[in-house]
Design a protein around this motif. Structure first.
Motif, PDB file in Angstrom:
ATOM      1  N   ASP A 196       0.839  -1.218   0.000  1.00  0.00           N
ATOM      2  CA  ASP A 196       0.000   0.000   0.000  1.00  0.00           C
ATOM      3  C   ASP A 196       0.864   1.253   0.000  1.00  0.00           C
ATOM      4  N   PRO A 197       0.444   2.262  -0.779  1.00  0.00           N
ATOM      5  CA  PRO A 197       1.218   3.517  -0.768  1.00  0.00           C
ATOM      6  C   PRO A 197       1.216   4.138   0.622  1.00  0.00           C
ATOM      7  N   LEU A 198       2.240   4.906   0.864  1.00  0.00           N
ATOM      8  CA  LEU A 198       2.433   5.505   2.186  1.00  0.00           C
ATOM      9  C   LEU A 198       2.238   7.014   2.062  1.00  0.00           C
ATOM     10  N   GLY A 254      16.047   5.305 -11.453  1.00  0.00           N
ATOM     11  CA  GLY A 254      14.765   4.629 -11.701  1.00  0.00           C
ATOM     12  C   GLY A 254      14.166   5.135 -13.000  1.00  0.00           C
ATOM     13  N   VAL A 255      13.416   4.263 -13.666  1.00  0.00           N
ATOM     14  CA  VAL A 255      12.801   4.650 -14.940  1.00  0.00           C
ATOM     15  C   VAL A 255      11.764   5.742 -14.698  1.00  0.00           C
ATOM     16  N   THR A 256      11.272   6.300 -15.775  1.00  0.00           N
ATOM     17  CA  THR A 256      10.279   7.355 -15.619  1.00  0.00           C
ATOM     18  C   THR A 256       9.032   6.796 -14.914  1.00  0.00           C
ATOM     19  N   GLY A 257       8.532   7.538 -13.956  1.00  0.00           N
ATOM     20  CA  GLY A 257       7.355   7.100 -13.199  1.00  0.00           C
ATOM     21  C   GLY A 257       7.664   6.144 -12.063  1.00  0.00           C
ATOM     22  N   GLY A 262      10.747  11.352  -7.669  1.00  0.00           N
ATOM     23  CA  GLY A 262      10.262  12.574  -7.023  1.00  0.00           C
ATOM     24  C   GLY A 262       9.920  12.325  -5.563  1.00  0.00           C
ATOM     25  N   SER A 263       9.343  11.166  -5.267  1.00  0.00           N
ATOM     26  CA  SER A 263       8.929  10.934  -3.870  1.00  0.00           C
ATOM     27  C   SER A 263      10.149  10.774  -2.967  1.00  0.00           C
ATOM     28  N   VAL A 264      11.259  10.258  -3.511  1.00  0.00           N
ATOM     29  CA  VAL A 264      12.477  10.154  -2.691  1.00  0.00           C
ATOM     30  C   VAL A 264      13.018  11.560  -2.408  1.00  0.00           C
ATOM     31  N   PRO A 306      16.013  20.457 -14.489  1.00  0.00           N
ATOM     32  CA  PRO A 306      15.973  20.659 -15.938  1.00  0.00           C
ATOM     33  C   PRO A 306      14.596  20.371 -16.537  1.00  0.00           C
ATOM     34  N   LYS A 307      13.819  19.481 -15.905  1.00  0.00           N
ATOM     35  CA  LYS A 307      12.493  19.149 -16.476  1.00  0.00           C
ATOM     36  C   LYS A 307      11.449  20.205 -16.121  1.00  0.00           C
ATOM     37  N   ARG A 308      11.758  21.030 -15.129  1.00  0.00           N
ATOM     38  CA  ARG A 308      10.881  22.112 -14.658  1.00  0.00           C
ATOM     39  C   ARG A 308       9.535  21.585 -14.154  1.00  0.00           C
ATOM     40  N   LEU A 315      18.386  10.054 -11.574  1.00  0.00           N
ATOM     41  CA  LEU A 315      18.502   9.845 -13.024  1.00  0.00           C
ATOM     42  C   LEU A 315      17.741   8.598 -13.436  1.00  0.00           C
ATOM     43  N   GLN A 316      17.422   8.549 -14.753  1.00  0.00           N
ATOM     44  CA  GLN A 316      16.629   7.419 -15.253  1.00  0.00           C
ATOM     45  C   GLN A 316      17.517   6.286 -15.734  1.00  0.00           C
ATOM     46  N   ASP A 317      18.625   6.627 -16.358  1.00  0.00           N
ATOM     47  CA  ASP A 317      19.459   5.611 -17.007  1.00  0.00           C
ATOM     48  C   ASP A 317      20.830   5.578 -16.342  1.00  0.00           C
ATOM     49  N   PRO A 367       4.911   2.557  -7.431  1.00  0.00           N
ATOM     50  CA  PRO A 367       5.997   3.541  -7.512  1.00  0.00           C
ATOM     51  C   PRO A 367       6.490   3.924  -6.120  1.00  0.00           C
ATOM     52  N   GLY A 368       7.753   4.304  -6.050  1.00  0.00           N
ATOM     53  CA  GLY A 368       8.344   4.648  -4.747  1.00  0.00           C
ATOM     54  C   GLY A 368       9.021   3.457  -4.111  1.00  0.00           C
ATOM     55  N   THR A 369       8.793   2.233  -4.662  1.00  0.00           N
ATOM     56  CA  THR A 369       9.445   1.034  -4.115  1.00  0.00           C
ATOM     57  C   THR A 369      10.866   0.958  -4.660  1.00  0.00           C
ATOM     58  N   VAL A 374      12.486  -1.096   0.179  1.00  0.00           N
ATOM     59  CA  VAL A 374      11.862   0.003   0.931  1.00  0.00           C
ATOM     60  C   VAL A 374      10.793   0.648   0.043  1.00  0.00           C
ATOM     61  N   ARG A 375       9.955   1.446   0.662  1.00  0.00           N
ATOM     62  CA  ARG A 375       9.043   2.268  -0.149  1.00  0.00           C
ATOM     63  C   ARG A 375       9.032   3.677   0.419  1.00  0.00           C
ATOM     64  N   ALA A 376       9.259   4.629  -0.470  1.00  0.00           N
ATOM     65  CA  ALA A 376       9.274   6.030  -0.033  1.00  0.00           C
ATOM     66  C   ALA A 376       7.841   6.498   0.176  1.00  0.00           C
ATOM     67  N   ALA A 377       7.663   7.367   1.149  1.00  0.00           N
ATOM     68  CA  ALA A 377       6.341   7.974   1.349  1.00  0.00           C
ATOM     69  C   ALA A 377       6.054   8.905   0.166  1.00  0.00           C
ATOM     70  N   TYR A 378       4.785   9.045  -0.148  1.00  0.00           N
ATOM     71  CA  TYR A 378       4.426   9.877  -1.302  1.00  0.00           C
ATOM     72  C   TYR A 378       4.072  11.288  -0.845  1.00  0.00           C
ATOM     73  N   VAL A 379       4.861  12.235  -1.277  1.00  0.00           N
ATOM     74  CA  VAL A 379       4.610  13.644  -0.929  1.00  0.00           C
ATOM     75  C   VAL A 379       3.809  14.248  -2.089  1.00  0.00           C
TER      76      VAL A 379
HETATM   77  N1  LIG Z   1       6.113   6.779  -3.080  1.00  0.00           N
HETATM   78  C1  LIG Z   1       5.035   6.742  -3.854  1.00  0.00           C
HETATM   79  N2  LIG Z   1       3.929   6.103  -3.435  1.00  0.00           N
HETATM   80  C2  LIG Z   1       2.833   6.059  -4.230  1.00  0.00           C
HETATM   81  N3  LIG Z   1       2.759   6.605  -5.455  1.00  0.00           N
HETATM   82  C3  LIG Z   1       3.823   7.257  -5.920  1.00  0.00           C
HETATM   83  C4  LIG Z   1       5.019   7.342  -5.146  1.00  0.00           C
HETATM   84  N4  LIG Z   1       5.925   8.033  -5.858  1.00  0.00           N
HETATM   85  C5  LIG Z   1       5.333   8.348  -7.020  1.00  0.00           C
HETATM   86  N5  LIG Z   1       4.068   7.891  -7.068  1.00  0.00           N
HETATM   87  C6  LIG Z   1       3.136   8.015  -8.193  1.00  0.00           C
HETATM   88  O1  LIG Z   1       3.875   7.810  -9.385  1.00  0.00           O
HETATM   89  C7  LIG Z   1       3.820   8.969 -10.220  1.00  0.00           C
HETATM   90  C8  LIG Z   1       5.179   9.229 -10.823  1.00  0.00           C
HETATM   91  O2  LIG Z   1       6.068   9.579  -9.788  1.00  0.00           O
HETATM   92  P1  LIG Z   1       7.336  10.523 -10.002  1.00  0.00           P
HETATM   93  O3  LIG Z   1       6.970  11.704 -10.833  1.00  0.00           O
HETATM   94  O4  LIG Z   1       7.937  10.765  -8.674  1.00  0.00           O
HETATM   95  O5  LIG Z   1       8.241   9.573 -10.869  1.00  0.00           O
HETATM   96  P2  LIG Z   1       9.653   9.922 -11.454  1.00  0.00           P
HETATM   97  O6  LIG Z   1      10.489   8.720 -11.280  1.00  0.00           O
HETATM   98  O7  LIG Z   1      10.155  11.199 -10.872  1.00  0.00           O
HETATM   99  O8  LIG Z   1       9.298  10.091 -12.999  1.00  0.00           O
HETATM  100  P3  LIG Z   1       9.987  11.066 -14.036  1.00  0.00           P
HETATM  101  O9  LIG Z   1      11.397  10.631 -14.191  1.00  0.00           O
HETATM  102  O10 LIG Z   1       9.166  10.897 -15.274  1.00  0.00           O
HETATM  103  O11 LIG Z   1       9.861  12.456 -13.433  1.00  0.00           O
HETATM  104  C9  LIG Z   1       3.351  10.098  -9.300  1.00  0.00           C
HETATM  105  O12 LIG Z   1       2.583  11.022  -9.984  1.00  0.00           O
HETATM  106  C10 LIG Z   1       2.529   9.398  -8.280  1.00  0.00           C
HETATM  107  O13 LIG Z   1       1.186   9.252  -8.733  1.00  0.00           O
END
Ligand SMILES: Nc1ncnc2c1ncn2[C@@H]1O[C@H](COP(=O)(O)OP(=O)(O)OP(=O)(O)O)[C@@H](O)[C@H]1O
Length: 483
Positions: free
Chosen positions: A207-209, A250-253, A257-259, A283-285, A384-386, A435-437, A451-456
């Motif tokens: 479950d998301p945090l 981590g790949v996109t999405g 951001g949550s970390v 850079p992505k703004r 970074l993604q790659d 995501p966040g795992t 681990v799983r990061a909390a979602y801000v």
């Molecule tokens: N820790 C989390 N728990 C639950 N959902 C999350 C978590 N982190 C991110 N998400 C969900 O995943 C989506 C993508 O997250 P995020 O933008 O942080 O990914 P990213 O790796 O930074 O992607 P990008 O490289 O494209 O910016 C968020 O909009 C959110 O809905």
């Protein structure tokens, strides 16, 4: 040695001579008299019974009480003992649920899982996954010593066959996980010839945090252990930032951001008190622009990013010069705050920017910050993604790394170190719906932890920038004070 009591069990008898050999010299096979075999079984039975009170004290005491009361009072005795035991158990569970769970529930569960899951399937799973060893046409299996249960996982202590190493198990963690019906398997070395296999029973991170509350005051901010989320064993995931640099891949999405935002949130009161300064490169703004007012500096295009990084380097060098010969460890203060350079999508600067000069200057500034900044209170938190070398060749300057969902299995070791995947860090298999795992190597452990990061959320960031103490609606204002 190989056939010793704790080193495995013989599974296959010697076979007949190989037909291709015209003459084959072998030692004669002497039939073992039945009395020896029966004696050995009896010895094992006696040893098992003698160990029972130590291994299962509660169960043995219960059985002894039942037998004693039946002998003394006929059927009334066991009835009274059962009633009293039930009442005591219910009271214990009610008043001390944690100790009841540890001493009764988890022990009973361990016994059931040891017999029903691990001993029952041990031989077929190990033979099929190639972990049974052969010597002189006999097969030897590692030996289960003990099974214990924690809240979230089974821990199987195993005695290895002499001459084998834990690496053989590390390479076959997927086979073991599937073989015993667990979502994953982790290997820990527990001593010479001993390992512990850890099989999670269920996913505590499914479950998301929600965003964690920020500390109430700057005093409560521990830069060596920022609360970021949850570990798979249910403990808090804490991340060191002061005195290190952290690379998040981590790949996109995948939740980079949550970390980043969990780290910023955990430092919030110290940022407000001027004890921590965040230099944000975006850079992505899209990621950091949202909380711009929290940052000491912010930059989003090539020129301004390089200027920001070079200014950070200049400040770091000025501080290093002042400290030389006088101060050995940095302590955050308003005059000399802890400076965190947050770089989102660092590949934009190291690989994708069209201007070669910008790439070169950015890389040089990042290399200087990561190689010299730790002891004078500068940290780099880069995402970074790659993670490939062509995209980011400064990977090794980051002592701490976090692997969110990755594209390919080979990238896991690039991020977490050469043996991470063998030790169960399957970052490429992380569920895209979680995501966040991530996998991290927490301090003091060679085994990567999931681990799983909390979602801000955006609303949380709004509250953070608006000045609420915890970042939550209606929270009291931020406290002041030294870290
Ligand atoms: N820790 C989390 N728990 C639950 N959902 C999350 C978590 N982190 C991110 N998400 C969900 O995943 C989506 C993508 O997250 P995020 O933008 O942080 O990914 P990213 O790796 O930074 O992607 P990008 O490289 O494209 O910016 C968020 O909009 C959110 O809905």
């Amino acid at each position: 040695m190989l056939g010793g009591k704790n080193n495995g069990a013989t599974q296959v008898q010697p076979t007949a001579p190989v037909p291709a050999h015209a003459i084959r010299f072998t030692t004669p096979v002497v039939e073992t008299p039945a009395v020896f075999i029966l004696g050995r079984w009896l010895w094992h039975l006696l040893a098992f019974v003698a160990c029972l009170p130590v291994r299962f004290p509660v169960a043995v005491t219960g059985a002894a009480l039942l037998a004693g009361s039946w002998w003394a009072l006929d059927w009334v005795g066991p009835a009274v003992v059962c009633t009293l035991a039930t009442i005591t158990g219910l009271a214990w569970r009610h008043w001390h649920p944690a100790t009841f769970r540890r001493w009764v529930t988890l022990r009973a569960l361990a016994l059931v899982r040891e017999i029903w899951v691990y001993r029952r399937h041990w031989q077929p799973v190990l033979v099929v996954s190639g972990l049974a060893e052969s010597y002189l046409e006999r097969q030897y299996l590692p030996h289960i010593k003990r099974v214990t249960c924690t809240e979230w996982a089974d821990r199987v202590r195993v005695k290895l066959v002499a001459g084998t190493a834990p690496a053989a198990f590390e390479e076959r963690t997927p086979h073991l996980a599937h073989g015993f019906g667990a979502p994953a398997c982790r290997v820990e070395t527990a001593g010479p010839l001993e390992i512990v296999l850890e099989f999670p029973r269920h996913d505590m991170l499914a479950d998301p945090l929600d965003a964690l509350p920020a500390p109430a005051t700057a005093d409560g901010v521990d830069l060596a252990a920022l609360p970021m989320g949850l570990c798979e064993d249910g403990r808090a995931w804490r991340m060191r930032l002061h005195g290190t640099h952290v690379l998040v891949a981590g790949v996109t999405g995948s939740g980079k951001g949550s970390v980043i935002w969990s780290a910023v949130r955990a430092m919030l009161p110290a940022i407000r008190a001027g004890l921590v300064r965040v230099w944000a490169v975006d850079p992505k703004r899209m990621e950091l622009s949202y909380g711009r007012s929290l940052f000491h500096r912010y930059a989003d295009d090539g020129e301004s990013v390089v200027a920001l990084l070079e200014d950070a380097v200049a400040e770091m060098q000025e501080r290093a010069e002042r400290y030389a010969g006088r101060v050995r460890a940095h302590t955050p203060s308003v005059d000399d705050p802890f400076d965190v350079v947050v770089l989102d999508e660092v590949a934009f600067l190291t690989a994708y920017h069209p201007d070669r000069d910008i790439r070169r200057r950015a890389e040089s500034a990042m290399a200087t910050l990561t190689s010299q900044g730790r002891s004078v209170g500068f940290a780099v938190l880069a995402a970074l993604q790659d993670p490939r070398k062509e995209v980011m060749n400064l990977r090794n300057l980051f002592p701490d790394k976090i692997a969110l969902r990755l594209d390919e299995a080979s990238q896991v070791d690039m991020v977490l170190g050469s043996d991470a995947r063998d030790r169960g860090a399957d970052a490429h298999l992380i569920d895209p719906d979680a995501p966040g795992t991530a996998f991290v190597r927490v301090e003091g452990s060679k085994v990567p932890t999931r681990v799983r990061a909390a979602y801000v959320s955006d609303a949380d960031i709004d509250h953070m920038t608006a000045g609420d103490g915890s970042g939550a609606p209606g929270a009291p204002g931020a406290g002041e004070g030294g870290a």
